[in-house]
Design a protein around this motif. Structure first.
Motif, mmCIF file in Angstrom:
data_model
loop_
_atom_site.group_PDB
_atom_site.id
_atom_site.type_symbol
_atom_site.label_atom_id
_atom_site.label_comp_id
_atom_site.label_asym_id
_atom_site.label_seq_id
_atom_site.Cartn_x
_atom_site.Cartn_y
_atom_site.Cartn_z
ATOM 1 N N ARG A 1 -9.140 -3.443 -12.357
ATOM 2 C CA ARG A 1 -9.711 -4.440 -11.453
ATOM 3 C C ARG A 1 -8.681 -4.871 -10.406
ATOM 4 O O ARG A 1 -7.498 -4.927 -10.684
ATOM 5 N N ASN A 2 -9.184 -5.218 -9.242
ATOM 6 C CA ASN A 2 -8.303 -5.795 -8.229
ATOM 7 C C ASN A 2 -8.206 -7.299 -8.461
ATOM 8 O O ASN A 2 -8.730 -7.818 -9.446
ATOM 9 N N LYS A 3 -7.556 -8.016 -7.580
ATOM 10 C CA LYS A 3 -7.351 -9.449 -7.781
ATOM 11 C C LYS A 3 -8.627 -10.271 -7.657
ATOM 12 O O LYS A 3 -8.674 -11.416 -8.091
ATOM 13 N N SER B 1 0.846 -1.192 0.000
ATOM 14 C CA SER B 1 0.000 0.000 0.000
ATOM 15 C C SER B 1 0.882 1.242 0.000
ATOM 16 O O SER B 1 1.954 1.247 0.593
ATOM 17 N N GLY C 1 -4.380 -5.846 -5.396
ATOM 18 C CA GLY C 1 -4.705 -5.233 -6.673
ATOM 19 C C GLY C 1 -5.529 -3.962 -6.559
ATOM 20 O O GLY C 1 -5.966 -3.413 -7.562
ATOM 21 N N ASN C 2 -5.739 -3.498 -5.337
ATOM 22 C CA ASN C 2 -6.526 -2.289 -5.136
ATOM 23 C C ASN C 2 -5.704 -1.042 -5.440
ATOM 24 O O ASN C 2 -4.558 -0.928 -4.996
ATOM 25 N N THR C 3 -6.308 -0.118 -6.159
ATOM 26 C CA THR C 3 -5.716 1.191 -6.405
ATOM 27 C C THR C 3 -6.232 2.141 -5.319
ATOM 28 O O THR C 3 -7.162 1.781 -4.573
ATOM 29 N N HIS D 1 -9.956 2.258 -5.536
ATOM 30 C CA HIS D 1 -10.644 1.136 -4.876
ATOM 31 C C HIS D 1 -10.784 1.417 -3.378
ATOM 32 O O HIS D 1 -11.814 1.121 -2.781
ATOM 33 N N HIS E 1 -3.144 5.063 -0.609
ATOM 34 C CA HIS E 1 -4.059 3.981 -0.224
ATOM 35 C C HIS E 1 -4.512 4.223 1.224
ATOM 36 O O HIS E 1 -5.697 4.116 1.532
ATOM 37 N N ARG F 1 -17.028 -2.280 -6.340
ATOM 38 C CA ARG F 1 -16.747 -2.260 -4.899
ATOM 39 C C ARG F 1 -17.681 -1.302 -4.163
ATOM 40 O O ARG F 1 -18.194 -1.627 -3.103
ATOM 41 N N GLN G 1 -1.012 -0.455 -7.383
ATOM 42 C CA GLN G 1 -1.883 -1.434 -6.743
ATOM 43 C C GLN G 1 -1.188 -2.073 -5.550
ATOM 44 O O GLN G 1 0.014 -2.330 -5.578
#
Length: 183
Positions: free
Chosen positions: A136-138, A59, A97-99, A102, A63, A146, A93
């Motif tokens: 997209r995240n994982k 992160s 996988g979150n930006t 997200h 984040h 989300r 990410q």
């Protein structure tokens, strides 16, 4: 000889990693204590660290700052990132996988979302935000997915009505891998 050079490179990378971990210890603790004003002040002095890993989950400070609930501070932190780096930093990410988008979707903060999206370039009618919104995240979730899945209705309304994300329902309303619907 080559093995020695590789060994020296690895040692230098390790030293650099240890130094970075030491630098990030303070803001990490501040974030865990919800001391967001101090967190912001730290990065105001260390703007060069805004794109660096703050924890073992990869992160970044943006984040973490997504959870501060302070749109003004978040906007300031984004503005501290150099114009040439802003798009790259907002696409970093974490290990899931979150930006940062997200993470902001998790909080439902519309103003913080606007702070992120205003850095997207115009690509045509209703397509300005698509590259970041499509990430997209994982789990295969977009930020729109989300927000919907977590019941963030104000943010979802912003995505759908103001940004026209409903034109791409197939992207945002189903996860990629398991095709699970937000419903």
């Amino acid at each position: 000889m080559r093995e020695l050079q590789i060994g020296r490179k690895k040692l230098e990378m390790t030293r650099h990693s240890v130094a970075l971990i030491e630098k990030m210890k303070k803001p990490y603790i501040l974030a865990k204590r919800y001391e967001w004003e101090e967190f912001g002040r730290f990065f105001n002095k260390h703007k060069d660290l805004l794109d660096k890993q703050i924890d073992l989950h990869h992160s970044t400070p943006l984040h973490y700052a997504a959870h501060c609930g302070n749109p003004t501070m978040y906007r300031e932190m984004i503005e501290w990132v150099g114009e040439g780096d802003i798009k790259r930093v907002l696409r970093l990410q974490d290990d899931m996988g979150n930006t940062p988008l997200h993470e902001v979707a998790f909080t439902g903060e519309v103003e913080m979302t606007k702070s992120i999206l205003e850095h997207e370039e115009e690509e045509g009618p209703n397509q300005q935000y698509e590259p970041l919104l499509r990430m997209r995240n994982k789990l295969g979730e977009t930020a729109v997915y989300r927000a919907a899945a977590l019941g963030k209705t104000d943010l979802l309304s912003f995505f759908l009505q103001d940004l026209g994300a409903d034109a791409h329902r197939d992207i945002h309303f189903h996860r990629k891998g398991d095709k699970m619907s937000i419903l």
